[in-house]
Motif scaffolding. Structure first.
Motif, PDB file in Angstrom:
ATOM      1  N   ASP A 225     -27.408 111.721  82.728  1.00 17.35           N
ATOM      2  CA  ASP A 225     -28.642 111.560  81.948  1.00 17.35           C
ATOM      3  C   ASP A 225     -29.326 110.245  82.296  1.00 17.35           C
ATOM      4  N   TYR A 226     -28.540 109.183  82.386  1.00 17.93           N
ATOM      5  CA  TYR A 226     -29.107 107.888  82.749  1.00 17.93           C
ATOM      6  C   TYR A 226     -29.679 107.926  84.165  1.00 17.93           C
ATOM      7  N   SER A 227     -29.013 108.635  85.076  1.00 22.08           N
ATOM      8  CA  SER A 227     -29.495 108.721  86.455  1.00 22.08           C
ATOM      9  C   SER A 227     -30.852 109.420  86.510  1.00 22.08           C
ATOM     10  N   LYS A 228     -30.994 110.486  85.750  1.00 23.95           N
ATOM     11  CA  LYS A 228     -32.269 111.204  85.725  1.00 23.95           C
ATOM     12  C   LYS A 228     -33.378 110.336  85.161  1.00 23.95           C
ATOM     13  N   LYS A 229     -33.077 109.607  84.111  1.00 26.68           N
ATOM     14  CA  LYS A 229     -34.092 108.725  83.515  1.00 26.68           C
ATOM     15  C   LYS A 229     -34.422 107.566  84.450  1.00 26.68           C
ATOM     16  N   ARG A 230     -33.420 107.030  85.139  1.00 30.40           N
ATOM     17  CA  ARG A 230     -33.672 105.976  86.128  1.00 30.40           C
ATOM     18  C   ARG A 230     -34.615 106.467  87.211  1.00 30.40           C
ATOM     19  N   ASP A 231     -34.349 107.648  87.737  1.00 29.85           N
ATOM     20  CA  ASP A 231     -35.172 108.176  88.818  1.00 29.85           C
ATOM     21  C   ASP A 231     -36.603 108.430  88.361  1.00 29.85           C
ATOM     22  N   ARG A 232     -36.745 108.956  87.160  1.00 28.85           N
ATOM     23  CA  ARG A 232     -38.099 109.198  86.625  1.00 28.85           C
ATOM     24  C   ARG A 232     -38.829 107.875  86.398  1.00 28.85           C
ATOM     25  N   MET A 233     -38.140 106.904  85.862  1.00 21.24           N
ATOM     26  CA  MET A 233     -38.742 105.594  85.619  1.00 21.24           C
ATOM     27  C   MET A 233     -39.253 104.974  86.911  1.00 21.24           C
ATOM     28  N   LEU A 234     -38.399 104.956  87.934  1.00 25.15           N
ATOM     29  CA  LEU A 234     -38.802 104.360  89.201  1.00 25.15           C
ATOM     30  C   LEU A 234     -39.979 105.113  89.821  1.00 25.15           C
ATOM     31  N   LYS A 235     -39.951 106.434  89.726  1.00 26.76           N
ATOM     32  CA  LYS A 235     -41.020 107.251  90.305  1.00 26.76           C
ATOM     33  C   LYS A 235     -42.352 107.017  89.605  1.00 26.76           C
ATOM     34  N   ASP A 236     -42.335 106.987  88.280  1.00 30.54           N
ATOM     35  CA  ASP A 236     -43.590 106.941  87.524  1.00 30.54           C
ATOM     36  C   ASP A 236     -44.156 105.539  87.356  1.00 30.54           C
ATOM     37  N   THR A 237     -43.345 104.509  87.523  1.00 30.62           N
ATOM     38  CA  THR A 237     -43.825 103.145  87.222  1.00 30.62           C
ATOM     39  C   THR A 237     -43.735 102.198  88.416  1.00 30.62           C
TER      40      THR A 237
END
Length: 293
Positions: A225-237
Protein backbone atom coordinates in the motif's frame (compact mmCIF):
# COMPACT_ATOMS: atom_id res chain seq x y z
CA UNK A 1 7.01 -8.54 23.98
CA UNK A 2 4.60 -5.87 22.81
CA UNK A 3 2.27 -3.68 24.81
CA UNK A 4 0.49 -5.48 27.66
CA UNK A 5 2.60 -8.61 26.99
CA UNK A 6 1.01 -9.31 23.58
CA UNK A 7 3.15 -10.65 20.74
CA UNK A 8 3.70 -8.30 17.82
CA UNK A 9 4.71 -11.06 15.42
CA UNK A 10 3.32 -10.55 11.92
CA UNK A 11 3.14 -12.81 8.90
CA UNK A 12 4.66 -11.17 5.83
CA UNK A 13 4.72 -12.17 2.18
CA UNK A 14 8.20 -11.57 0.75
CA UNK A 15 9.47 -12.76 -2.62
CA UNK A 16 6.71 -15.34 -2.85
CA UNK A 17 7.39 -16.78 0.61
CA UNK A 18 5.50 -16.44 3.87
CA UNK A 19 7.72 -15.14 6.69
CA UNK A 20 7.10 -14.52 10.37
CA UNK A 21 8.72 -11.40 11.81
CA UNK A 22 8.59 -10.68 15.53
CA UNK A 23 10.16 -7.33 16.32
CA UNK A 24 10.28 -8.26 20.01
CA UNK A 25 12.45 -11.34 19.44
CA UNK A 26 16.03 -10.23 20.29
CA UNK A 27 17.45 -12.49 17.57
CA UNK A 28 17.22 -10.96 14.09
CA UNK A 29 16.12 -13.61 11.56
CA UNK A 30 18.81 -14.74 9.13
CA UNK A 31 16.59 -13.99 6.15
CA UNK A 32 16.46 -10.33 7.21
CA UNK A 33 20.18 -10.00 7.93
CA UNK A 34 21.22 -11.65 4.67
CA UNK A 35 18.94 -9.57 2.43
CA UNK A 36 18.89 -6.21 4.23
CA UNK A 37 21.57 -4.32 2.30
CA UNK A 38 20.67 -5.75 -1.10
CA UNK A 39 16.91 -5.33 -0.64
CA UNK A 40 15.12 -3.00 -2.99
CA UNK A 41 17.78 -3.62 -5.66
CA UNK A 42 20.39 -1.61 -3.78
CA UNK A 43 23.42 -1.31 -6.11
CA UNK A 44 26.27 -1.99 -3.63
CA UNK A 45 27.22 -5.19 -1.81
CA UNK A 46 28.96 -3.45 1.10
CA UNK A 47 28.36 -0.32 3.11
CA UNK A 48 30.73 2.60 2.70
CA UNK A 49 33.67 2.56 5.13
CA UNK A 50 33.15 4.78 8.15
CA UNK A 51 36.57 6.44 7.78
CA UNK A 52 35.88 7.39 4.15
CA UNK A 53 32.44 8.63 5.07
CA UNK A 54 33.64 10.89 7.89
CA UNK A 55 36.36 12.41 5.70
CA UNK A 56 33.98 13.21 2.87
CA UNK A 57 31.24 14.42 5.22
CA UNK A 58 33.59 16.93 6.85
CA UNK A 59 34.40 18.49 3.47
CA UNK A 60 30.71 18.76 2.61
CA UNK A 61 29.80 20.25 5.98
CA UNK A 62 32.44 22.95 5.49
CA UNK A 63 30.68 23.82 2.23
CA UNK A 64 27.34 23.96 4.04
CA UNK A 65 28.76 26.54 6.44
CA UNK A 66 29.71 28.61 3.38
CA UNK A 67 26.12 28.30 2.24
CA UNK A 68 24.94 29.81 5.51
CA UNK A 69 27.23 32.83 5.14
CA UNK A 70 25.92 33.23 1.58
CA UNK A 71 22.33 33.10 2.80
CA UNK A 72 23.04 35.78 5.39
CA UNK A 73 24.75 38.00 2.82
CA UNK A 74 22.08 37.66 0.15
CA UNK A 75 18.91 37.14 2.17
CA UNK A 76 18.05 34.06 0.14
CA UNK A 77 15.93 31.29 1.63
CA UNK A 78 16.30 27.52 1.43
CA UNK A 79 13.75 24.88 2.30
CA UNK A 80 14.20 21.12 2.09
CA UNK A 81 11.71 18.37 2.84
CA UNK A 82 12.74 14.82 3.72
CA UNK A 83 10.27 12.05 2.99
CA UNK A 84 10.46 8.26 3.00
CA UNK A 85 9.15 5.19 4.76
CA UNK A 86 9.58 4.81 8.50
CA UNK A 87 13.26 4.10 9.29
CA UNK A 88 14.42 5.37 5.88
CA UNK A 89 17.01 7.61 7.56
CA UNK A 90 15.35 11.01 7.30
CA UNK A 91 16.43 12.20 10.75
CA UNK A 92 20.03 11.11 10.27
CA UNK A 93 20.23 12.82 6.89
CA UNK A 94 18.85 16.01 8.39
CA UNK A 95 21.35 15.85 11.24
CA UNK A 96 24.28 15.28 8.86
CA UNK A 97 23.15 18.30 6.85
CA UNK A 98 22.48 20.72 9.69
CA UNK A 99 24.68 19.65 12.61
CA UNK A 100 27.50 22.14 11.92
CA UNK A 101 25.31 25.03 10.83
CA UNK A 102 24.38 27.94 13.04
CA UNK A 103 21.15 26.70 14.70
CA UNK A 104 19.75 30.22 14.73
CA UNK A 105 19.64 30.13 10.95
CA UNK A 106 19.24 26.41 10.23
CA UNK A 107 15.98 25.14 11.69
CA UNK A 108 14.53 21.63 11.75
CA UNK A 109 10.75 21.27 11.64
CA UNK A 110 9.10 18.03 12.77
CA UNK A 111 5.41 18.69 13.34
CA UNK A 112 3.32 16.41 15.51
CA UNK A 113 -0.27 15.36 14.93
CA UNK A 114 -2.44 18.45 14.25
CA UNK A 115 -4.46 19.75 17.18
CA UNK A 116 -8.17 20.48 16.91
CA UNK A 117 -7.60 24.02 15.67
CA UNK A 118 -5.05 22.96 13.07
CA UNK A 119 -7.29 20.12 11.89
CA UNK A 120 -9.90 22.73 10.91
CA UNK A 121 -7.45 24.85 8.89
CA UNK A 122 -6.42 24.70 5.26
CA UNK A 123 -4.27 21.57 5.16
CA UNK A 124 -1.05 23.37 4.19
CA UNK A 125 -1.47 26.22 6.67
CA UNK A 126 0.56 24.89 9.59
CA UNK A 127 3.41 24.03 7.25
CA UNK A 128 3.41 27.46 5.60
CA UNK A 129 3.79 28.99 9.07
CA UNK A 130 7.20 27.25 9.24
CA UNK A 131 8.57 28.48 5.89
CA UNK A 132 11.99 30.19 5.99
CA UNK A 133 12.54 33.86 6.47
CA UNK A 134 15.39 35.85 4.92
CA UNK A 135 18.76 34.09 5.33
CA UNK A 136 17.26 30.92 6.80
CA UNK A 137 17.62 27.23 5.93
CA UNK A 138 14.61 25.14 7.04
CA UNK A 139 14.62 21.34 6.96
CA UNK A 140 11.32 19.44 7.28
CA UNK A 141 11.41 15.97 8.86
CA UNK A 142 8.28 14.83 7.03
CA UNK A 143 6.03 17.45 5.52
CA UNK A 144 2.68 18.07 3.91
CA UNK A 145 3.32 14.85 1.99
CA UNK A 146 2.00 12.94 4.99
CA UNK A 147 -1.28 13.27 3.12
CA UNK A 148 0.16 11.41 0.15
CA UNK A 149 1.44 8.44 2.18
CA UNK A 150 0.73 7.60 5.79
CA UNK A 151 -2.66 9.34 5.98
CA UNK A 152 -4.40 7.50 3.12
CA UNK A 153 -2.72 4.18 3.94
CA UNK A 154 -3.71 4.30 7.61
CA UNK A 155 -7.14 5.84 7.01
CA UNK A 156 -6.39 9.26 8.53
CA UNK A 157 -7.89 11.15 5.60
CA UNK A 158 -10.76 10.55 3.17
CA UNK A 159 -10.23 9.51 -0.46
CA UNK A 160 -11.55 12.94 -1.46
CA UNK A 161 -8.99 14.70 0.74
CA UNK A 162 -6.23 12.53 -0.73
CA UNK A 163 -7.16 13.34 -4.31
CA UNK A 164 -7.55 17.04 -3.51
CA UNK A 165 -4.08 17.06 -1.98
CA UNK A 166 -2.43 15.56 -5.05
CA UNK A 167 -4.08 18.27 -7.14
CA UNK A 168 -3.24 21.13 -4.77
CA UNK A 169 0.36 20.27 -3.81
CA UNK A 170 1.91 21.25 -7.17
CA UNK A 171 -0.10 24.47 -7.12
CA UNK A 172 1.14 25.34 -3.64
CA UNK A 173 4.71 24.51 -4.64
CA UNK A 174 4.37 26.81 -7.65
CA UNK A 175 3.90 29.62 -5.12
CA UNK A 176 7.12 28.53 -3.38
CA UNK A 177 8.87 28.80 -6.74
CA UNK A 178 7.39 32.25 -7.39
CA UNK A 179 8.61 33.34 -3.97
CA UNK A 180 12.15 32.39 -5.08
CA UNK A 181 12.58 30.03 -2.13
CA UNK A 182 15.26 27.49 -3.04
CA UNK A 183 13.31 24.27 -2.59
CA UNK A 184 14.50 20.66 -2.36
CA UNK A 185 12.30 17.56 -2.11
CA UNK A 186 14.05 14.33 -1.08
CA UNK A 187 12.52 10.88 -1.00
CA UNK A 188 14.72 8.32 0.80
CA UNK A 189 13.93 4.85 -0.47
CA UNK A 190 14.83 1.62 1.35
CA UNK A 191 14.19 -2.08 0.79
CA UNK A 192 11.75 -4.09 2.84
CA UNK A 193 14.29 -6.23 4.68
CA UNK A 194 16.32 -3.13 5.49
CA UNK A 195 13.28 -1.54 7.07
CA UNK A 196 12.69 -4.66 9.16
CA UNK A 197 16.31 -4.68 10.27
CA UNK A 198 16.15 -1.04 11.32
CA UNK A 199 12.90 -1.60 13.20
CA UNK A 200 14.55 -4.49 15.01
CA UNK A 201 17.60 -2.35 15.83
CA UNK A 202 15.34 0.31 17.29
CA UNK A 203 13.42 -2.17 19.40
CA UNK A 204 16.55 -3.65 21.00
CA UNK A 205 18.75 -0.56 21.38
CA UNK A 206 17.74 1.38 24.53
CA UNK A 207 19.00 4.56 22.89
CA UNK A 208 16.68 4.17 19.91
CA UNK A 209 13.64 2.41 21.31
CA UNK A 210 11.70 5.69 21.46
CA UNK A 211 11.85 5.79 17.66
CA UNK A 212 9.75 2.65 17.28
CA UNK A 213 6.07 3.53 17.46
CA UNK A 214 2.86 1.55 17.41
CA UNK A 215 2.28 3.11 13.99
CA UNK A 216 5.47 1.46 12.72
CA UNK A 217 4.21 -1.94 13.84
CA UNK A 218 0.75 -1.35 12.36
CA UNK A 219 2.35 -0.54 9.00
CA UNK A 220 4.45 -3.71 8.80
CA UNK A 221 1.97 -5.55 6.59
CA UNK A 222 1.11 -2.50 4.47
CA UNK A 223 4.31 -2.37 2.41
CA UNK A 224 2.52 -2.69 -0.92
CA UNK A 225 0.00 0.00 0.00
CA UNK A 226 2.81 2.39 0.87
CA UNK A 227 4.59 1.52 -2.39
CA UNK A 228 1.51 2.36 -4.44
CA UNK A 229 1.05 5.67 -2.64
CA UNK A 230 4.76 6.48 -3.05
CA UNK A 231 4.58 5.86 -6.78
CA UNK A 232 1.44 7.96 -7.18
CA UNK A 233 2.93 10.78 -5.13
CA UNK A 234 6.12 10.90 -7.18
CA UNK A 235 4.18 10.72 -10.45
CA UNK A 236 1.65 13.44 -9.63
CA UNK A 237 3.88 15.92 -7.78
CA UNK A 238 7.21 15.72 -9.65
CA UNK A 239 7.43 19.01 -11.56
CA UNK A 240 10.08 21.10 -13.30
CA UNK A 241 9.85 23.77 -10.60
CA UNK A 242 9.62 21.35 -7.63
CA UNK A 243 11.20 18.05 -8.66
CA UNK A 244 11.61 15.01 -6.45
CA UNK A 245 15.15 13.80 -5.79
CA UNK A 246 15.10 10.09 -4.99
CA UNK A 247 17.88 8.58 -2.86
CA UNK A 248 18.60 4.86 -2.44
CA UNK A 249 19.15 4.83 1.31
CA UNK A 250 19.94 1.26 2.41
CA UNK A 251 23.45 2.58 3.10
CA UNK A 252 22.88 5.69 5.21
CA UNK A 253 26.39 6.95 4.61
CA UNK A 254 26.17 7.00 0.83
CA UNK A 255 22.67 8.45 1.04
CA UNK A 256 23.69 11.37 3.24
CA UNK A 257 26.78 12.27 1.23
CA UNK A 258 24.99 12.29 -2.09
CA UNK A 259 21.99 14.15 -0.74
CA UNK A 260 24.23 16.93 0.56
CA UNK A 261 26.20 16.94 -2.70
CA UNK A 262 22.96 17.50 -4.57
CA UNK A 263 22.14 20.55 -2.46
CA UNK A 264 25.62 22.01 -2.84
CA UNK A 265 25.84 21.28 -6.55
CA UNK A 266 22.52 23.06 -7.14
CA UNK A 267 23.36 26.24 -5.22
CA UNK A 268 25.51 29.04 -6.64
CA UNK A 269 27.06 30.23 -3.39
CA UNK A 270 30.17 32.29 -2.72
CA UNK A 271 33.42 30.33 -2.30
CA UNK A 272 32.06 27.11 -3.77
CA UNK A 273 34.73 24.39 -3.93
CA UNK A 274 33.66 21.88 -6.58
CA UNK A 275 36.57 19.56 -5.81
CA UNK A 276 35.50 19.38 -2.16
CA UNK A 277 31.92 18.63 -3.18
CA UNK A 278 32.89 15.83 -5.52
CA UNK A 279 30.65 13.94 -7.92
CA UNK A 280 27.15 12.66 -7.23
CA UNK A 281 26.84 8.88 -7.40
CA UNK A 282 24.21 8.25 -10.07
CA UNK A 283 23.55 4.78 -8.63
CA UNK A 284 22.46 6.33 -5.34
CA UNK A 285 20.69 9.56 -6.29
CA UNK A 286 18.48 10.45 -9.22
CA UNK A 287 15.53 12.57 -10.29
CA UNK A 288 11.87 11.68 -10.12
CA UNK A 289 9.84 8.47 -10.29
CA UNK A 290 11.82 7.05 -13.22
CA UNK A 291 14.83 6.56 -10.92
CA UNK A 292 12.97 3.81 -9.03
CA UNK A 293 12.27 1.77 -12.17
Amino acid sequence: MGEQGESRAVELELHGKSRIFDVDDPILPDWVEEKALSSGDFPYKKKMKSSDYMKELKSLQIELVKVQFWLQATGKRIMSIFEGRDAAGKGGAIFATSSHMNPRLARVVALSKPNDREAGQWYFQRYVDQFPTSGEFVLFDRSWYNRAGVEPVMGFCTPEQYEAFLHQAPQMEKVIDHEAILFFKFYLDIGREMQLKRFHDRRHDPRKVWKLSSMDIAALDKWDDYSKKRDRMLKDTHTDYAPWTVVHANDKRRARLNLIRHILTTLDYTGKDRDAIGEIDGKILGSGPAFLK
